[in-house]
Design a protein around this motif. Structure first.
Motif, PDB file in Angstrom:
ATOM      1  N   LEU A  65      17.638  27.921  38.272  1.00 27.55           N
ATOM      2  CA  LEU A  65      17.155  26.540  38.399  1.00 27.55           C
ATOM      3  C   LEU A  65      15.810  26.495  39.114  1.00 27.55           C
ATOM      4  O   LEU A  65      14.913  25.739  38.735  1.00 27.55           O
ATOM      5  CB  LEU A  65      18.179  25.695  39.153  1.00 27.55           C
ATOM      6  CG  LEU A  65      19.472  25.363  38.406  1.00 27.55           C
ATOM      7  CD1 LEU A  65      20.435  24.603  39.323  1.00 27.55           C
ATOM      8  CD2 LEU A  65      19.185  24.538  37.160  1.00 27.55           C
ATOM      9  N   ASN A  98       4.223  15.438  44.474  1.00 30.51           N
ATOM     10  CA  ASN A  98       4.520  16.862  44.596  1.00 30.51           C
ATOM     11  C   ASN A  98       3.771  17.402  45.813  1.00 30.51           C
ATOM     12  O   ASN A  98       2.535  17.388  45.831  1.00 30.51           O
ATOM     13  CB  ASN A  98       4.073  17.577  43.319  1.00 30.51           C
ATOM     14  CG  ASN A  98       4.147  19.092  43.411  1.00 30.51           C
ATOM     15  OD1 ASN A  98       4.680  19.647  44.369  1.00 30.51           O
ATOM     16  ND2 ASN A  98       3.607  19.756  42.417  1.00 30.51           N
ATOM     17  N   THR A 109      12.315  25.211  37.490  1.00 27.05           N
ATOM     18  CA  THR A 109      11.612  24.122  38.179  1.00 27.05           C
ATOM     19  C   THR A 109      10.179  24.511  38.501  1.00 27.05           C
ATOM     20  O   THR A 109       9.238  23.723  38.304  1.00 27.05           O
ATOM     21  CB  THR A 109      12.347  23.742  39.476  1.00 27.05           C
ATOM     22  OG1 THR A 109      13.687  23.339  39.162  1.00 27.05           O
ATOM     23  CG2 THR A 109      11.635  22.601  40.181  1.00 27.05           C
ATOM     24  N   LEU A 123       6.616  22.815  37.567  1.00 26.68           N
ATOM     25  CA  LEU A 123       5.753  22.329  38.649  1.00 26.68           C
ATOM     26  C   LEU A 123       4.350  22.926  38.601  1.00 26.68           C
ATOM     27  O   LEU A 123       3.390  22.281  39.035  1.00 26.68           O
ATOM     28  CB  LEU A 123       6.395  22.630  40.006  1.00 26.68           C
ATOM     29  CG  LEU A 123       7.545  21.721  40.438  1.00 26.68           C
ATOM     30  CD1 LEU A 123       8.061  22.133  41.811  1.00 26.68           C
ATOM     31  CD2 LEU A 123       7.089  20.262  40.475  1.00 26.68           C
TER      32      LEU A 123
END
Length: 290
Positions: free
Chosen positions: A197, A235, A201, A205
């Motif tokens: 995961l 972010n 991710t 990103l």
């Protein structure tokens, strides 16, 4: 069941936000020693040894440079200050912090699995293990920063006082990484798919930070709505990547972005608190699960 709840509750009551920072400071020599050993062990047995740690990021930069500047002909990139910089310099400034963030987070999340034998030792301070992986990633980051400065000088961009801001942005990123590493390391012990995961991710990103493409001119030209920029700024790595670029290219001081800075530190402190609290809460059961 009641006894398990009592144990967990007692551990929560013992939690203090300064407990893990104190442990890191008190065990700094051991932490540094384990970090160096971990870095060497990554490439033990290979012919070139630790040289591979430095080859990988350089090759990655060359691939991106060839694809975007040579094949797609992206040309120069306009910075916030209106400076037209060669794409390779603009790209390097973004990749320098990202490589460290990516490597430290992925490896730190698996720290307890990698050091399973130490987790099961009663007298060992388990809380320092996630940061061992972070320290291991530090060696490549220092090299990559120096490599970047040399490339900049070859293009005629000499270091200035603004360049010293890299130190500030590095420690800001370090605080964020440590908080995330504690959170992810604790969950990885219970949920082994956490590694996959995290990798997925991070793959998303890296494009949302953004690093390979320039957000500012797209917003100014109307190709991207301003609201998209606001969303991307949520972010936290946006602040760090833009900070490295501000230090190397834009020549803008970090206090000139007060809103982003305040947001970043509030979020980072919250992540650090949540990460260390979750780690402390689950720590008594790590040895049994592993």
């Amino acid at each position: 069941m009641n006894s398990e709840i009592t144990i967990i509750d007692s551990e929560v009551e013992k939690f203090h936000v300064t407990a893990i920072p104190r442990a890191l400071i008190e065990n700094r020599e051991l932490l540094w020693s384990l970090g160096k050993n971990d870095f060497r062990q990554k490439f033990a047995g290979s012919y070139l040894g630790i040289i591979w740690a430095f080859v990988q990021p350089i090759v990655t930069v060359l691939v991106y440079w060839f694809v975007f500047q040579m094949a797609l002909n992206v040309g120069t990139q306009a910075t916030k200050s209106g400076i037209e910089a060669p794409y390779v310099l603009w790209l390097l400034a973004g990749l320098v912090p990202w490589f460290f963030f990516n490597d430290a987070l992925v490896n730190g999340a698996n720290a307890l699995l990698s050091y399973e034998y130490l987790v099961k030792k009663v007298v060992f301070k388990v809380s320092i293990l996630p940061v061992v992986k972070v320290f291991s990633s530090l060696f490549v980051h220092v090299f990559f920063v120096l490599f970047t400065l040399i490339v900049y000088m070859c293009y005629g961009y000499m270091p200035t006082l603004y360049t010293l801001q890299i130190i500030y942005y590095f420690f800001a990123m370090l605080a964020l990484v440590i908080g995330l590493v504690y959170f992810c390391a604790a969950l990885t012990v219970l949920f082994r798919d956490m590694t996959q995961l995290i990798t997925i991710t991070l793959s998303v990103l890296v494009w949302m930070t953004p690093i390979m493409w320039n957000l500012t001119p797209m917003v100014e030209s109307g190709r991207i709505p301003p609201v998209i920029k606001i969303i991307l700024q949520l972010n936290p790595m946006y602040y760090i990547v833009q900070g490295y670029r501000a230090a190397l290219l834009d020549h803008v001081w970090f206090w000139q972005e007060p809103v982003l800075g305040i947001y970043y530190w509030i979020l980072t402190i919250l992540i650090f608190y949540m990460g260390t609290k979750l780690f402390t809460k689950l720590e008594p059961g790590f040895a049994d699960v592993l």
